[in-house]
Design an enzyme around this catalytic site. Structure first.
Site, PDB file in Angstrom:
ATOM      1  N   ARG A  18       0.824  -1.213   0.000  1.00 54.96           N
ATOM      2  CA  ARG A  18       0.000   0.000   0.000  1.00 54.96           C
ATOM      3  C   ARG A  18       0.856   1.260   0.000  1.00 54.96           C
ATOM      4  O   ARG A  18       0.434   2.290  -0.516  1.00 54.96           O
ATOM      5  CB  ARG A  18      -0.945  -0.024   1.197  1.00 54.96           C
ATOM      6  CG  ARG A  18      -2.109  -0.967   0.958  1.00 54.96           C
ATOM      7  CD  ARG A  18      -2.993  -1.169   2.167  1.00 54.96           C
ATOM      8  NE  ARG A  18      -3.943  -2.247   1.857  1.00 54.96           N
ATOM      9  CZ  ARG A  18      -4.218  -3.265   2.635  1.00 54.96           C
ATOM     10  NH1 ARG A  18      -3.647  -3.361   3.815  1.00 54.96           N
ATOM     11  NH2 ARG A  18      -5.086  -4.192   2.252  1.00 54.96           N
ATOM     12  N   ILE A  31      -6.819  -0.922  -6.402  1.00 58.97           N
ATOM     13  CA  ILE A  31      -5.834  -1.976  -6.146  1.00 58.97           C
ATOM     14  C   ILE A  31      -5.272  -1.905  -4.727  1.00 58.97           C
ATOM     15  O   ILE A  31      -5.274  -0.870  -4.090  1.00 58.97           O
ATOM     16  CB  ILE A  31      -4.686  -1.948  -7.175  1.00 58.97           C
ATOM     17  CG1 ILE A  31      -3.977  -0.583  -7.178  1.00 58.97           C
ATOM     18  CG2 ILE A  31      -5.195  -2.291  -8.556  1.00 58.97           C
ATOM     19  CD1 ILE A  31      -2.740  -0.553  -8.046  1.00 58.97           C
ATOM     20  N   GLU A  32      -4.787  -3.054  -4.257  1.00 55.98           N
ATOM     21  CA  GLU A  32      -4.239  -3.208  -2.894  1.00 55.98           C
ATOM     22  C   GLU A  32      -5.275  -2.847  -1.836  1.00 55.98           C
ATOM     23  O   GLU A  32      -4.937  -2.375  -0.755  1.00 55.98           O
ATOM     24  CB  GLU A  32      -2.970  -2.354  -2.699  1.00 55.98           C
ATOM     25  CG  GLU A  32      -1.825  -2.713  -3.596  1.00 55.98           C
ATOM     26  CD  GLU A  32      -1.270  -4.101  -3.345  1.00 55.98           C
ATOM     27  OE1 GLU A  32      -1.171  -4.509  -2.182  1.00 55.98           O
ATOM     28  OE2 GLU A  32      -0.950  -4.793  -4.321  1.00 55.98           O
ATOM     29  N   GLY A  33      -6.538  -3.070  -2.139  1.00 58.21           N
ATOM     30  CA  GLY A  33      -7.616  -2.751  -1.218  1.00 58.21           C
ATOM     31  C   GLY A  33      -8.279  -1.447  -1.599  1.00 58.21           C
ATOM     32  O   GLY A  33      -7.620  -0.408  -1.689  1.00 58.21           O
TER      33      GLY A  33
END
Length: 381
Positions: free
Chosen positions: A242, A361-363
Protein backbone atom coordinates in the site's frame (compact mmCIF):
# COMPACT_ATOMS: atom_id res chain seq x y z
CA UNK A 1 10.93 11.66 11.84
CA UNK A 2 14.22 12.08 10.05
CA UNK A 3 13.94 12.47 6.28
CA UNK A 4 17.53 13.60 5.77
CA UNK A 5 19.53 11.68 3.19
CA UNK A 6 23.05 10.36 2.97
CA UNK A 7 25.29 11.38 0.10
CA UNK A 8 24.76 7.94 -1.45
CA UNK A 9 21.00 8.41 -1.31
CA UNK A 10 21.23 11.88 -2.81
CA UNK A 11 23.33 10.58 -5.69
CA UNK A 12 20.82 7.81 -6.42
CA UNK A 13 17.84 10.17 -6.23
CA UNK A 14 19.55 12.68 -8.52
CA UNK A 15 20.27 9.91 -10.99
CA UNK A 16 16.68 8.64 -10.88
CA UNK A 17 15.43 12.21 -11.35
CA UNK A 18 17.56 12.64 -14.44
CA UNK A 19 16.64 9.29 -15.97
CA UNK A 20 12.95 9.73 -15.22
CA UNK A 21 12.75 13.21 -16.72
CA UNK A 22 14.96 12.62 -19.75
CA UNK A 23 14.12 9.02 -20.67
CA UNK A 24 10.84 7.90 -19.07
CA UNK A 25 8.60 10.98 -19.23
CA UNK A 26 9.11 11.73 -22.96
CA UNK A 27 7.86 8.28 -24.00
CA UNK A 28 5.09 7.80 -21.41
CA UNK A 29 2.32 8.84 -23.81
CA UNK A 30 3.69 6.61 -26.56
CA UNK A 31 3.88 3.64 -24.19
CA UNK A 32 0.26 4.15 -23.17
CA UNK A 33 -1.02 4.67 -26.72
CA UNK A 34 0.74 1.60 -28.10
CA UNK A 35 -0.02 -0.51 -25.05
CA UNK A 36 3.45 -1.97 -25.20
CA UNK A 37 5.29 -3.12 -22.08
CA UNK A 38 8.01 -0.53 -21.26
CA UNK A 39 10.87 -2.96 -21.71
CA UNK A 40 13.48 -0.25 -22.27
CA UNK A 41 12.53 1.46 -19.00
CA UNK A 42 12.69 -1.79 -17.04
CA UNK A 43 16.09 -2.60 -18.53
CA UNK A 44 17.29 0.86 -17.52
CA UNK A 45 16.15 0.33 -13.93
CA UNK A 46 17.82 -3.07 -13.89
CA UNK A 47 21.05 -1.58 -15.23
CA UNK A 48 21.05 0.87 -12.33
CA UNK A 49 20.45 -1.96 -9.80
CA UNK A 50 17.28 -0.22 -8.63
CA UNK A 51 15.25 -3.41 -8.34
CA UNK A 52 17.55 -4.32 -5.47
CA UNK A 53 17.16 -1.13 -3.44
CA UNK A 54 15.72 -2.83 -0.33
CA UNK A 55 17.43 -6.18 -0.81
CA UNK A 56 20.44 -6.68 1.52
CA UNK A 57 23.89 -6.61 -0.02
CA UNK A 58 24.51 -10.27 0.82
CA UNK A 59 21.77 -11.14 -1.68
CA UNK A 60 23.03 -8.82 -4.39
CA UNK A 61 21.00 -5.72 -3.50
CA UNK A 62 21.84 -2.19 -2.39
CA UNK A 63 20.71 -2.73 1.20
CA UNK A 64 18.93 0.60 1.46
CA UNK A 65 15.75 1.70 3.24
CA UNK A 66 12.11 1.42 2.21
CA UNK A 67 11.94 5.21 2.48
CA UNK A 68 14.65 5.41 -0.18
CA UNK A 69 12.66 2.95 -2.29
CA UNK A 70 9.55 5.14 -1.90
CA UNK A 71 11.45 8.25 -3.01
CA UNK A 72 12.72 6.41 -6.08
CA UNK A 73 9.28 5.02 -6.90
CA UNK A 74 7.75 8.49 -6.56
CA UNK A 75 10.09 9.90 -9.19
CA UNK A 76 9.54 7.00 -11.56
CA UNK A 77 5.75 7.13 -11.17
CA UNK A 78 5.66 10.87 -11.79
CA UNK A 79 7.39 10.32 -15.12
CA UNK A 80 5.62 7.10 -16.15
CA UNK A 81 2.94 5.47 -14.01
CA UNK A 82 3.20 2.18 -15.91
CA UNK A 83 6.91 1.85 -15.14
CA UNK A 84 6.24 2.84 -11.54
CA UNK A 85 3.71 0.04 -11.12
CA UNK A 86 6.02 -2.55 -12.69
CA UNK A 87 8.69 -1.39 -10.25
CA UNK A 88 6.24 -1.60 -7.36
CA UNK A 89 4.89 -5.04 -8.26
CA UNK A 90 8.42 -6.42 -8.08
CA UNK A 91 8.53 -5.38 -4.42
CA UNK A 92 5.44 -7.50 -3.76
CA UNK A 93 7.61 -10.49 -4.60
CA UNK A 94 10.83 -9.49 -2.84
CA UNK A 95 9.15 -8.32 0.38
CA UNK A 96 7.60 -11.70 1.34
CA UNK A 97 10.77 -13.52 0.29
CA UNK A 98 12.85 -11.29 2.55
CA UNK A 99 10.50 -11.50 5.51
CA UNK A 100 9.26 -15.09 5.31
CA UNK A 101 11.68 -16.97 3.06
CA UNK A 102 14.19 -19.56 4.23
CA UNK A 103 17.87 -18.84 3.77
CA UNK A 104 17.99 -21.21 0.80
CA UNK A 105 15.01 -19.46 -0.81
CA UNK A 106 16.58 -16.05 -0.31
CA UNK A 107 19.89 -17.17 -1.80
CA UNK A 108 18.17 -18.70 -4.81
CA UNK A 109 15.60 -16.06 -5.71
CA UNK A 110 16.72 -12.68 -4.36
CA UNK A 111 19.96 -12.16 -6.35
CA UNK A 112 18.33 -12.38 -9.80
CA UNK A 113 15.42 -10.22 -8.57
CA UNK A 114 17.88 -7.65 -7.19
CA UNK A 115 19.71 -7.40 -10.51
CA UNK A 116 16.56 -7.30 -12.61
CA UNK A 117 17.53 -10.56 -14.29
CA UNK A 118 14.23 -11.95 -12.99
CA UNK A 119 10.98 -10.07 -12.47
CA UNK A 120 8.54 -10.82 -9.69
CA UNK A 121 4.79 -10.79 -9.07
CA UNK A 122 2.32 -11.51 -6.28
CA UNK A 123 -0.86 -13.49 -6.93
CA UNK A 124 -3.83 -13.52 -4.58
CA UNK A 125 -6.78 -11.96 -6.46
CA UNK A 126 -9.45 -14.24 -7.91
CA UNK A 127 -13.03 -13.74 -9.14
CA UNK A 128 -14.26 -14.48 -5.59
CA UNK A 129 -11.24 -13.24 -3.63
CA UNK A 130 -10.00 -9.68 -3.73
CA UNK A 131 -11.28 -7.53 -0.90
CA UNK A 132 -12.33 -10.84 0.68
CA UNK A 133 -8.78 -12.13 0.81
CA UNK A 134 -9.66 -15.15 2.91
CA UNK A 135 -11.96 -16.59 0.23
CA UNK A 136 -9.23 -17.95 -2.03
CA UNK A 137 -10.52 -20.81 -4.17
CA UNK A 138 -7.21 -21.86 -5.74
CA UNK A 139 -6.34 -25.11 -4.03
CA UNK A 140 -3.07 -26.63 -2.92
CA UNK A 141 -3.11 -30.38 -2.36
CA UNK A 142 -0.30 -31.85 -0.32
CA UNK A 143 1.65 -34.59 -2.14
CA UNK A 144 4.73 -36.61 -1.28
CA UNK A 145 7.07 -34.42 -3.34
CA UNK A 146 5.30 -31.10 -3.01
CA UNK A 147 1.97 -29.40 -3.58
CA UNK A 148 -0.47 -29.65 -6.47
CA UNK A 149 -2.02 -26.30 -7.38
CA UNK A 150 -5.33 -25.86 -9.22
CA UNK A 151 -7.21 -22.65 -9.85
CA UNK A 152 -7.12 -19.21 -11.45
CA UNK A 153 -5.79 -15.80 -10.46
CA UNK A 154 -6.88 -12.56 -12.15
CA UNK A 155 -5.57 -8.98 -12.60
CA UNK A 156 -2.03 -10.03 -11.70
CA UNK A 157 0.35 -7.13 -12.28
CA UNK A 158 3.54 -8.22 -14.08
CA UNK A 159 1.73 -11.40 -15.09
CA UNK A 160 3.50 -13.32 -17.85
CA UNK A 161 6.51 -10.97 -17.91
CA UNK A 162 7.46 -12.04 -14.37
CA UNK A 163 9.66 -15.06 -13.73
CA UNK A 164 8.92 -15.61 -10.02
CA UNK A 165 5.43 -15.58 -8.51
CA UNK A 166 4.31 -15.64 -4.89
CA UNK A 167 0.99 -17.49 -5.11
CA UNK A 168 -1.58 -17.74 -2.33
CA UNK A 169 -3.55 -21.00 -2.36
CA UNK A 170 -5.89 -22.85 -0.01
CA UNK A 171 -4.70 -26.01 1.69
CA UNK A 172 -7.89 -26.41 3.69
CA UNK A 173 -11.04 -24.51 2.66
CA UNK A 174 -12.79 -25.51 5.88
CA UNK A 175 -10.31 -23.36 7.80
CA UNK A 176 -10.98 -20.25 5.71
CA UNK A 177 -8.16 -17.70 5.95
CA UNK A 178 -6.25 -20.01 8.31
CA UNK A 179 -6.08 -22.62 5.57
CA UNK A 180 -4.07 -20.40 3.21
CA UNK A 181 -0.45 -21.01 2.26
CA UNK A 182 2.03 -19.14 0.07
CA UNK A 183 4.11 -20.77 -2.65
CA UNK A 184 6.98 -19.69 -4.87
CA UNK A 185 6.08 -20.66 -8.42
CA UNK A 186 8.49 -20.22 -11.30
CA UNK A 187 7.41 -19.31 -14.81
CA UNK A 188 7.66 -22.39 -17.01
CA UNK A 189 6.53 -24.81 -14.29
CA UNK A 190 4.41 -27.55 -15.86
CA UNK A 191 0.72 -26.84 -15.33
CA UNK A 192 1.25 -23.09 -14.94
CA UNK A 193 -0.02 -21.01 -17.86
CA UNK A 194 -1.40 -17.58 -18.69
CA UNK A 195 -4.89 -16.67 -19.78
CA UNK A 196 -6.67 -13.38 -20.39
CA UNK A 197 -4.80 -10.10 -20.72
CA UNK A 198 -7.28 -7.63 -19.25
CA UNK A 199 -7.99 -4.49 -21.27
CA UNK A 200 -8.32 -1.45 -19.04
CA UNK A 201 -9.49 2.17 -19.21
CA UNK A 202 -5.96 3.32 -18.44
CA UNK A 203 -2.44 2.00 -17.98
CA UNK A 204 -2.85 0.05 -21.18
CA UNK A 205 0.79 -1.06 -21.23
CA UNK A 206 0.72 -2.52 -17.71
CA UNK A 207 0.44 -6.32 -17.75
CA UNK A 208 -2.61 -7.43 -15.76
CA UNK A 209 -2.99 -11.08 -16.58
CA UNK A 210 -4.90 -14.21 -15.62
CA UNK A 211 -2.79 -17.02 -14.15
CA UNK A 212 -4.01 -20.59 -14.64
CA UNK A 213 -2.89 -23.54 -12.52
CA UNK A 214 -3.84 -26.99 -13.78
CA UNK A 215 -2.32 -29.78 -11.71
CA UNK A 216 0.73 -27.58 -11.24
CA UNK A 217 3.25 -29.41 -9.06
CA UNK A 218 5.26 -27.07 -6.82
CA UNK A 219 8.26 -28.55 -4.97
CA UNK A 220 7.89 -28.73 -1.19
CA UNK A 221 10.95 -26.50 -0.87
CA UNK A 222 8.92 -23.74 -2.52
CA UNK A 223 6.45 -23.46 0.34
CA UNK A 224 6.97 -19.98 1.76
CA UNK A 225 6.91 -19.51 5.53
CA UNK A 226 5.00 -22.63 6.56
CA UNK A 227 1.62 -24.15 5.75
CA UNK A 228 -0.42 -21.86 8.04
CA UNK A 229 1.28 -18.61 7.10
CA UNK A 230 -0.46 -17.73 3.83
CA UNK A 231 -2.95 -15.18 5.15
CA UNK A 232 -0.33 -13.51 7.34
CA UNK A 233 2.08 -13.29 4.41
CA UNK A 234 -0.63 -11.81 2.19
CA UNK A 235 -1.67 -9.19 4.76
CA UNK A 236 1.89 -8.14 5.57
CA UNK A 237 2.74 -7.94 1.87
CA UNK A 238 -0.37 -5.90 1.09
CA UNK A 239 0.41 -3.51 3.95
CA UNK A 240 3.86 -2.83 2.52
CA UNK A 241 2.43 -2.76 -0.99
CA UNK A 242 0.00 0.00 0.00
CA UNK A 243 2.94 2.31 0.49
CA UNK A 244 3.97 1.59 -3.09
CA UNK A 245 0.44 2.07 -4.46
CA UNK A 246 0.11 5.32 -2.56
CA UNK A 247 3.46 6.48 -3.94
CA UNK A 248 2.28 5.64 -7.47
CA UNK A 249 -0.84 7.74 -6.97
CA UNK A 250 1.28 10.53 -5.52
CA UNK A 251 3.50 10.54 -8.61
CA UNK A 252 0.50 10.89 -10.92
CA UNK A 253 -0.94 13.66 -8.75
CA UNK A 254 2.35 15.57 -8.85
CA UNK A 255 2.58 15.25 -12.63
CA UNK A 256 -1.01 16.48 -13.11
CA UNK A 257 -0.51 19.37 -10.70
CA UNK A 258 2.62 20.59 -12.44
CA UNK A 259 0.99 20.42 -15.88
CA UNK A 260 -2.07 22.31 -14.59
CA UNK A 261 0.03 24.94 -12.81
CA UNK A 262 2.17 25.62 -15.89
CA UNK A 263 -0.83 25.70 -18.22
CA UNK A 264 -2.70 28.11 -15.95
CA UNK A 265 0.12 30.62 -16.41
CA UNK A 266 -0.03 30.31 -20.20
CA UNK A 267 -3.76 30.17 -20.88
CA UNK A 268 -5.13 33.67 -21.52
CA UNK A 269 -8.80 34.42 -20.92
CA UNK A 270 -10.39 37.84 -20.53
CA UNK A 271 -7.02 39.35 -21.29
CA UNK A 272 -5.01 37.70 -18.53
CA UNK A 273 -3.64 34.29 -17.49
CA UNK A 274 -6.23 32.10 -15.80
CA UNK A 275 -3.75 31.68 -12.93
CA UNK A 276 -4.69 35.22 -11.91
CA UNK A 277 -8.28 34.18 -11.13
CA UNK A 278 -8.98 33.30 -7.52
CA UNK A 279 -10.96 30.16 -8.40
CA UNK A 280 -7.96 28.69 -10.22
CA UNK A 281 -5.57 29.81 -7.48
CA UNK A 282 -7.67 28.09 -4.81
CA UNK A 283 -7.80 24.92 -6.90
CA UNK A 284 -4.02 24.91 -7.24
CA UNK A 285 -3.62 25.60 -3.51
CA UNK A 286 -5.85 22.63 -2.67
CA UNK A 287 -3.92 20.41 -5.08
CA UNK A 288 -0.57 21.35 -3.54
CA UNK A 289 -1.86 20.80 0.00
CA UNK A 290 -3.30 17.38 -0.84
CA UNK A 291 0.00 16.33 -2.41
CA UNK A 292 2.07 17.38 0.60
CA UNK A 293 -0.31 15.64 3.03
CA UNK A 294 -0.18 12.41 1.01
CA UNK A 295 3.59 12.61 0.75
CA UNK A 296 4.13 12.89 4.50
CA UNK A 297 1.67 10.11 5.34
CA UNK A 298 3.47 7.77 2.94
CA UNK A 299 6.96 8.84 3.99
CA UNK A 300 6.00 8.23 7.63
CA UNK A 301 4.67 4.76 6.77
CA UNK A 302 7.95 3.88 5.04
CA UNK A 303 9.97 5.38 7.90
CA UNK A 304 8.06 3.27 10.43
CA UNK A 305 8.54 0.16 8.30
CA UNK A 306 12.29 0.79 8.28
CA UNK A 307 12.28 1.15 12.08
CA UNK A 308 10.44 -2.13 12.51
CA UNK A 309 7.48 -0.38 14.14
CA UNK A 310 3.77 -0.77 13.30
CA UNK A 311 3.24 0.97 9.97
CA UNK A 312 -0.03 -0.49 8.74
CA UNK A 313 -2.27 2.40 9.81
CA UNK A 314 -0.15 5.02 8.06
CA UNK A 315 0.23 2.79 4.99
CA UNK A 316 -3.57 2.58 4.67
CA UNK A 317 -4.01 6.29 5.45
CA UNK A 318 -1.38 7.20 2.89
CA UNK A 319 -2.80 4.91 0.25
CA UNK A 320 -6.35 6.16 0.88
CA UNK A 321 -5.47 9.84 0.86
CA UNK A 322 -3.02 9.66 -2.04
CA UNK A 323 -5.32 7.64 -4.31
CA UNK A 324 -8.41 9.76 -3.68
CA UNK A 325 -6.36 12.96 -3.97
CA UNK A 326 -4.88 11.74 -7.25
CA UNK A 327 -8.36 11.17 -8.65
CA UNK A 328 -9.49 14.64 -7.56
CA UNK A 329 -6.30 16.39 -8.65
CA UNK A 330 -6.24 14.80 -12.10
CA UNK A 331 -9.91 15.65 -12.60
CA UNK A 332 -9.25 19.26 -11.61
CA UNK A 333 -6.25 19.32 -13.94
CA UNK A 334 -8.50 18.35 -16.84
CA UNK A 335 -10.88 21.14 -15.77
CA UNK A 336 -8.10 23.73 -15.76
CA UNK A 337 -7.12 22.67 -19.27
CA UNK A 338 -10.74 23.06 -20.36
CA UNK A 339 -11.59 21.52 -23.72
CA UNK A 340 -7.96 20.71 -24.39
CA UNK A 341 -7.89 18.65 -21.20
CA UNK A 342 -10.39 16.25 -22.71
CA UNK A 343 -8.22 15.66 -25.76
CA UNK A 344 -5.23 13.38 -26.15
CA UNK A 345 -3.11 16.37 -27.16
CA UNK A 346 -2.25 16.79 -23.47
CA UNK A 347 -1.44 14.08 -20.90
CA UNK A 348 -3.91 15.17 -18.20
CA UNK A 349 -6.70 12.98 -19.61
CA UNK A 350 -4.35 10.01 -19.33
CA UNK A 351 -3.48 10.94 -15.76
CA UNK A 352 -7.18 10.99 -14.86
CA UNK A 353 -7.75 7.53 -16.34
CA UNK A 354 -4.64 6.15 -14.67
CA UNK A 355 -5.50 7.62 -11.27
CA UNK A 356 -8.71 5.62 -10.92
CA UNK A 357 -6.88 2.32 -10.64
CA UNK A 358 -5.16 3.44 -7.44
CA UNK A 359 -8.47 3.75 -5.60
CA UNK A 360 -9.06 0.05 -6.29
CA UNK A 361 -5.83 -1.98 -6.15
CA UNK A 362 -4.24 -3.21 -2.89
CA UNK A 363 -7.62 -2.75 -1.22
CA UNK A 364 -10.31 -0.30 -2.26
CA UNK A 365 -10.86 3.00 -0.46
CA UNK A 366 -13.69 1.35 1.44
CA UNK A 367 -11.39 -1.43 2.61
CA UNK A 368 -8.76 1.12 3.70
CA UNK A 369 -11.29 3.00 5.82
CA UNK A 370 -12.26 -0.28 7.45
CA UNK A 371 -8.62 -1.10 8.22
CA UNK A 372 -7.94 2.36 9.64
CA UNK A 373 -11.07 2.32 11.79
CA UNK A 374 -10.24 -1.14 13.12
CA UNK A 375 -6.69 -0.10 14.04
CA UNK A 376 -7.65 3.15 15.75
CA UNK A 377 -10.49 1.52 17.71
CA UNK A 378 -8.07 -1.14 18.91
CA UNK A 379 -5.50 1.51 19.77
CA UNK A 380 -2.94 0.05 17.39
CA UNK A 381 -0.45 1.96 15.26
Amino acid sequence: MDFSFSEEQKLILDLVDEVSKKEFAPIADEIAQKGEFPKQNVEKLAGLDLFGVTIPKEYGGLGMSYLTWALIAERISKACATTGLVFGANLLCTYPLLNFGSEDQKKKYLPPLAKGKSMGAFALTEPEAGSDAGNVQTTAQRKEDGYLLNGNKIFITNGEIADIYIVIANLNKKRGARGLAAFIVEKGTEGFSFGQHFKKMGLEALPNVELIFTDCMVPKDNLLGGEKQGFKIAMKTFAAGRIGVGIGALGIAEAAFEKAKDYSKQRIQFGRPISSFQAVQHTLANMATQIEAARFLLYKAAWLLDKGEPFEKFASMGKLHASESAMEITTKAVQIFGGYGYTKDYPVERYMREAKLFEIIEGTSEIQRGIIANLILKGKG
